[in-house]
Design a protein around this motif. Structure first.
Motif, PDB file in Angstrom:
ATOM      1  N   ALA A 303       0.843  -1.206   0.000  1.00 53.79           N
ATOM      2  CA  ALA A 303       0.000   0.000   0.000  1.00 53.79           C
ATOM      3  C   ALA A 303       0.874   1.251   0.000  1.00 53.79           C
ATOM      4  N   VAL A 315      -5.294   4.844  -3.210  1.00 55.31           N
ATOM      5  CA  VAL A 315      -5.032   3.585  -2.510  1.00 55.31           C
ATOM      6  C   VAL A 315      -5.890   3.558  -1.255  1.00 55.31           C
ATOM      7  N   TYR A 317      -6.252   1.432   2.196  1.00 55.21           N
ATOM      8  CA  TYR A 317      -5.843   0.398   3.147  1.00 55.21           C
ATOM      9  C   TYR A 317      -5.918   1.020   4.535  1.00 55.21           C
ATOM     10  N   ILE A 341      -6.075  -5.033   0.147  1.00 55.04           N
ATOM     11  CA  ILE A 341      -5.995  -3.603  -0.150  1.00 55.04           C
ATOM     12  C   ILE A 341      -6.812  -3.351  -1.418  1.00 55.04           C
TER      13      ILE A 341
END
Ligand SMILES: *Cc1c(COP(=O)(O)O)cnc(C)c1O
Length: 424
Positions: A303, A315, A317, A341
């Motif tokens: 990530a 992204v 996560y 993720i």
């Protein structure tokens, strides 16, 4: 054994061999069990004596795994099922009948949304899907006279929304109804929802618990904390004519909920796990603590790598400091959330598909949460039955790529992503 750490419980809980017996949990590959007297079998049916008579209801291999999972979650009893879907179905209809209503986070697994919104609706159970980030006051407005439970996931599959477990528990308990939490992604290694007020926990054990993508399964765990005798759950507190008048709260005490699920619903629905799958699940559980640690550290590194890459649009996560749910994740899952993720590639759907087809180590699979790194585009696969509105409600954009980070060397996973990105 309650004093041991969870790592020790992963190995040692459940099967306790006697002198001269096999050290490792045996597979009792038998549907049926032999007795010397009819009277003895009668006592088993009456639940006045413990024992096994038919594998649809209970089996020694399965029983050992149930004890282990109950110990890992800090619950008092558990029932394994043939799949996660069966676990969530039974967990809910054990206390919800036609004419009842339930409150469900809208950020949950697509299969569970279908089960609740379509199949249970057809059976007369009404569902209100709620935004898990709504305030307690807003959530309270959804509660009706006939509301029987609140349901959410610890970390939602695949949006990775972290549920504020204490808020949901307060909502449930303010209304004398239980909170059911699907804890599949976090696993009891990273989060034990009972510590935050959940009453029932479910899992698809097909994911991290098995961890090797070899055996479908599910489990329902009871904390033993909910008072089913409060007048709202007549199925548990009045005689069950289909089980010779048993009153579960009176006759089974704290085990009322799981006993009803087993002797009534497992008896009737038959979605029992096989002894062989229970054996495989037990093997997976023995290394769950080691695998979760590696899944989480690998996922965080991937990530962080993606966050710095200019071909990546976003992204998601919960372990990233930039994440909206970072604080909730730290509170409920300080050891890490999971290995899953999600991210978007600049260039949208087309770039996402090209990127995925260029991956060599990470395989395109529908599954998540096993030892091997896998990748999926939910909008065109797992969630394709959902309408556009349901997709957006569940937080899924067309460019969303879900990656389940495995326990390979993380440098190899990142190198694979890098070479695939270079093809864009
Ligand atoms: C996979 C999954 C399920 C369904 O479990 P199966 O074992 O596939 O039936 C339920 N809940 C969550 C969160 C899941 O990820």
């Amino acid at each position: 054994m309650s004093n041991y750490h969870i790592e020790t419980k992963c190995i040692q809980e459940g099967f306790k061999p006697g002198n001269g017996e096999p050290r490792v949990l045996p597979i009792y590959q038998s549907t049926t069990f032999k007795y010397d007297s009819s009277e003895h079998v009668g006592k088993l049916f009456d639940l006045t004596e413990e024992g096994f008579f038919y594998t649809r209801l209970a089996n020694p291999t399965v029983d050992s795994v149930e004890r282990k999972i109950a110990a890992l979650e800090g619950g008092i009893s558990a029932m394994c099922t043939s799949s996660g879907q069966a676990a969530n179905l039974i967990a809910v209809i054990n206390i919800c009948n036609a004419g009842d209503h339930m409150i469900v986070s809208n950020a949950i697994y697509g299969g569970t949304i279908n089960l609740f919104a379509v199949t249970l609706k057809r059976m007369g159970i009404e569902v209100s899907f709620v935004n898990p980030d709504a305030s307690l006051e807003e959530l309270q407005k959804e509660v009706k006279e006939n509301t029987k439970l609140v349901f959410a996931e610890t970390i939602a599959n695949p949006t990775l929304i972290v549920t504020d477990l204490e808020k949901f528990a307060t909502l449930a308990h303010n209304n004398q109804i239980p909170l059911i939490i699907d804890n599949t992604f976090a696993t009891p290694i990273n989060c034990r929802p009972f510590e935050f007020g959940a009453d029932i926990v479910t899992h698809s054990t097909s994911k991290y618990m098995d961890g090797h993508a070899v055996a479908l399964g599910g489990v329902i765990v009871d904390s033993g904390n909910f008072n089913w005798d409060n007048g709202k759950f007549s199925g548990l507190s009045t005689p069950d004519e289909s089980y010779h008048g048993m009153v579960y709260t009176r006759d089974c005490g704290k085990n009322a909920y799981i006993t009803k699920a087993r002797v009534q619903l497992m008896r009737d629905l038959g979605s029992a796990p096989t002894p062989n799958n229970a054996f495989l699940l037990n093997l997976g559980l023995e290394t769950l603590h080691l695998r979760m640690e590696r899944h989480c550290s690998n996922a965080l590194k991937v990530a962080e790598y993606l966050e710095k890459n200019d071909k990546i649009a976003w992204v998601n996560y919960p372990g990233l400091k930039s994440n909206k749910y970072y604080d909730l994740a730290q509170k409920y899952m300080p050891k890490g959330s999971s290995g899953v993720i999600s991210y978007g590639i600049k260039g949208g759907r087309e770039a996402a598909v090209k990127f995925m087809d260029s991956l060599k180590l990470a395989a395109i699979v529908v599954h998540v949460a096993d030892a091997r790194t896998g990748v999926l585009h939910p909008a065109s696969t797992t969630h394709r039955q959902l309408s556009d509105q349901q997709l957006l409600d569940a937080g899924i954009t067309p460019d969303l790529i879900r990656m389940s980070i495995g326990i390979e060397n993380v440098d190899d996973i990142i190198a694979d992503i890098e070479q695939a990105l270079s093809s864009l």
